[in-house]
Enzyme design. Structure first.
Site, PDB file in Angstrom:
ATOM      1  CG  LEU A 169      81.533  31.836  20.401  1.00 45.97           C
ATOM      2  CD1 LEU A 169      81.895  30.363  20.255  1.00 45.97           C
ATOM      3  CD2 LEU A 169      80.058  32.047  20.081  1.00 45.97           C
ATOM      4  CE  LYS A 173      77.053  29.947  17.776  1.00 48.67           C
ATOM      5  NZ  LYS A 173      76.676  30.724  18.961  1.00 48.67           N
ATOM      6  CE1 TYR A 180      75.475  27.108  20.544  1.00 49.53           C
ATOM      7  CE2 TYR A 180      74.001  28.452  19.228  1.00 49.53           C
ATOM      8  CZ  TYR A 180      74.817  28.297  20.335  1.00 49.53           C
ATOM      9  OH  TYR A 180      74.965  29.332  21.218  1.00 49.53           O
ATOM     10  CD  GLU A 236      81.614  34.686  25.690  1.00 45.90           C
ATOM     11  OE1 GLU A 236      81.645  35.112  24.524  1.00 45.90           O
ATOM     12  OE2 GLU A 236      81.731  33.474  25.969  1.00 45.90           O
TER      13      GLU A 236
HETATM   14  N1  PMP Z   1      79.525  34.830  22.919  1.00 45.68           N
HETATM   15  C1  PMP Z   1      78.583  33.900  23.182  1.00 45.68           C
HETATM   16  C2  PMP Z   1      78.697  33.104  24.431  1.00 45.68           C
HETATM   17  C3  PMP Z   1      77.528  33.696  22.292  1.00 45.68           C
HETATM   18  O1  PMP Z   1      76.591  32.754  22.544  1.00 45.68           O
HETATM   19  C4  PMP Z   1      77.440  34.506  21.132  1.00 45.68           C
HETATM   20  C5  PMP Z   1      76.285  34.367  20.183  1.00 45.68           C
HETATM   21  N2  PMP Z   1      76.398  33.198  19.421  1.00 45.68           N
HETATM   22  C6  PMP Z   1      78.445  35.455  20.892  1.00 45.68           C
HETATM   23  C7  PMP Z   1      79.482  35.585  21.814  1.00 45.68           C
HETATM   24  C8  PMP Z   1      78.434  36.316  19.669  1.00 45.68           C
HETATM   25  O2  PMP Z   1      78.730  35.570  18.509  1.00 45.68           O
HETATM   26  P1  PMP Z   1      78.165  35.995  17.084  1.00 45.68           P
HETATM   27  O3  PMP Z   1      78.661  37.383  16.818  1.00 45.68           O
HETATM   28  O4  PMP Z   1      78.752  35.026  16.134  1.00 45.68           O
HETATM   29  O5  PMP Z   1      76.675  35.912  17.166  1.00 45.68           O
END
Ligand code: PMP
Length: 287
Positions: free
Chosen positions: A206, A150, A36, A182
């Site tokens: 991620l 993701k 996603y 994270e």
């Molecule tokens: N880490 C994880 C596990 C996440 O789910 C997200 C949010 N999608 C992020 C980091 C931050 O990613 P982004 O800046 O693309 O929203």
């Protein structure tokens, strides 16, 4: 508010969200077998869409899922979605699963993917959230070892966030073998001695689209940025902690496990990055 009456996209059709249905045999439902994306939209323009498309392509490649659309196809789908919603700020969600097939772990042959996309009005972090900051709790990272993908299999993230909720916190800051990874749905940033420090982009986190963006903002502002592994005590003794994600943008964490982070108030590095973040968003309006 035009959600959940909003129009969504499902396998080539545009229909009210409440009417969109997928089979119980969809591999997204049965196995969490899909990818996603979440893309913020400001002033009716998607923010950093190409970066999101790049991350999506990488994730699909990593799990051997055929990407059903090329970049032009995704861009036009996103434009159409934005047009269905009256809010200027939105966030777009899409997911692609490995389709509907007899329940079998191996990939099904000749099965078209399920493609779903929706948009939701986006309420940006409020002045109160920006000024008061967030509360976080620490937790052992119990997710799988490919957090760079993701995936819609989000049970680990769900359990981490629920743990935070049950402890009166907004986010769980996770550690694997004593090293910072994270948040449940955010990247975590540590400030020590004026330097912003972030864990490396590897398979344990991620790579947020905000991860790259904040790196650029640090460079623009002349804020030193270090990318390296961070021990738990370095996080607990940080001058400032921050979270980034599409929906939280950048927010300060003022309490960790009930103890104040630094002064217990949003710090000066956060204030500079937040101002630069907002400026970049405002520049979209002027474009
Ligand atoms: N880490 C994880 C596990 C996440 O789910 C997200 C949010 N999608 C992020 C980091 C931050 O990613 P982004 O800046 O693309 O929203």
């Amino acid at each position: 508010m035009d959600w959940p009456q909003s129009t969504c996209y499902l396998n080539g059709d545009w229909l009210p969200l409440a009417e969109a249905k997928v089979s119980v045999l969809d591999r997204g439902f049965i196995f969490g077998d899909g990818i996603y994306e979440v893309v913020p939209v400001y002033y009716r323009r998607p923010f950093r869409l190409d970066s999101h498309l790049g991350r999506f392509e990488r994730s699909t490649r990593e799990i051997g899922l055929a990407n059903p659309l090329d970049r032009a196809g995704w861009r036009s789908l996103v434009e159409r979605l934005i047009a269905t919603c009256s809010a200027d700020d939105q966030f777009i969600y899409w997911q692609v699963t490995r389709g509907v097939a007899k329940r079998d772990f191996s990939f099904p042959a000749d099965t078209p993917p399920t493609v779903f996309a929706m948009t939701t009005p986006f309420t940006r972090p409020s002045p109160a959230q920006r000024q008061q900051g967030l509360r976080a709790v620490t937790r052992t990272d119990e997710r799988w070892l490919r957090c760079d993908i993701k995936s819609v299999s989000l049970l680990g993230a769900v359990l981490a966030r629920q743990f935070a909720t049950e402890h009166g916190a907004d986010e769980a800051v996770q550690f694997r073998d004593g090293w910072l990874t994270e948040g449940s749905s955010s990247n975590v940033w540590v400030v020590r001695g004026g330097t912003v420090i972030a864990p490396p982009r590897d398979h344990l986190i991620l790579e947020g689209i905000r991860y790259g963006f904040v790196g650029e903002l640090c460079q623009r502002l002349g804020v030193p940025l270090e990318v390296r592994r961070l021990r738990r005590d370095e996080v607990e003794g940080a001058d400032e902690l921050m979270l980034t994600s599409a929906t939280r943008e950048i927010l300060p964490v003022v309490a960790l496990d009930g103890r104040p982070v630094g002064s217990g108030r949003p710090g000066p590095v956060y204030a500079r990055l937040r101002a630069a973040y907002d400026e970049a968003i405002e520049a979209l309006q002027r474009r």
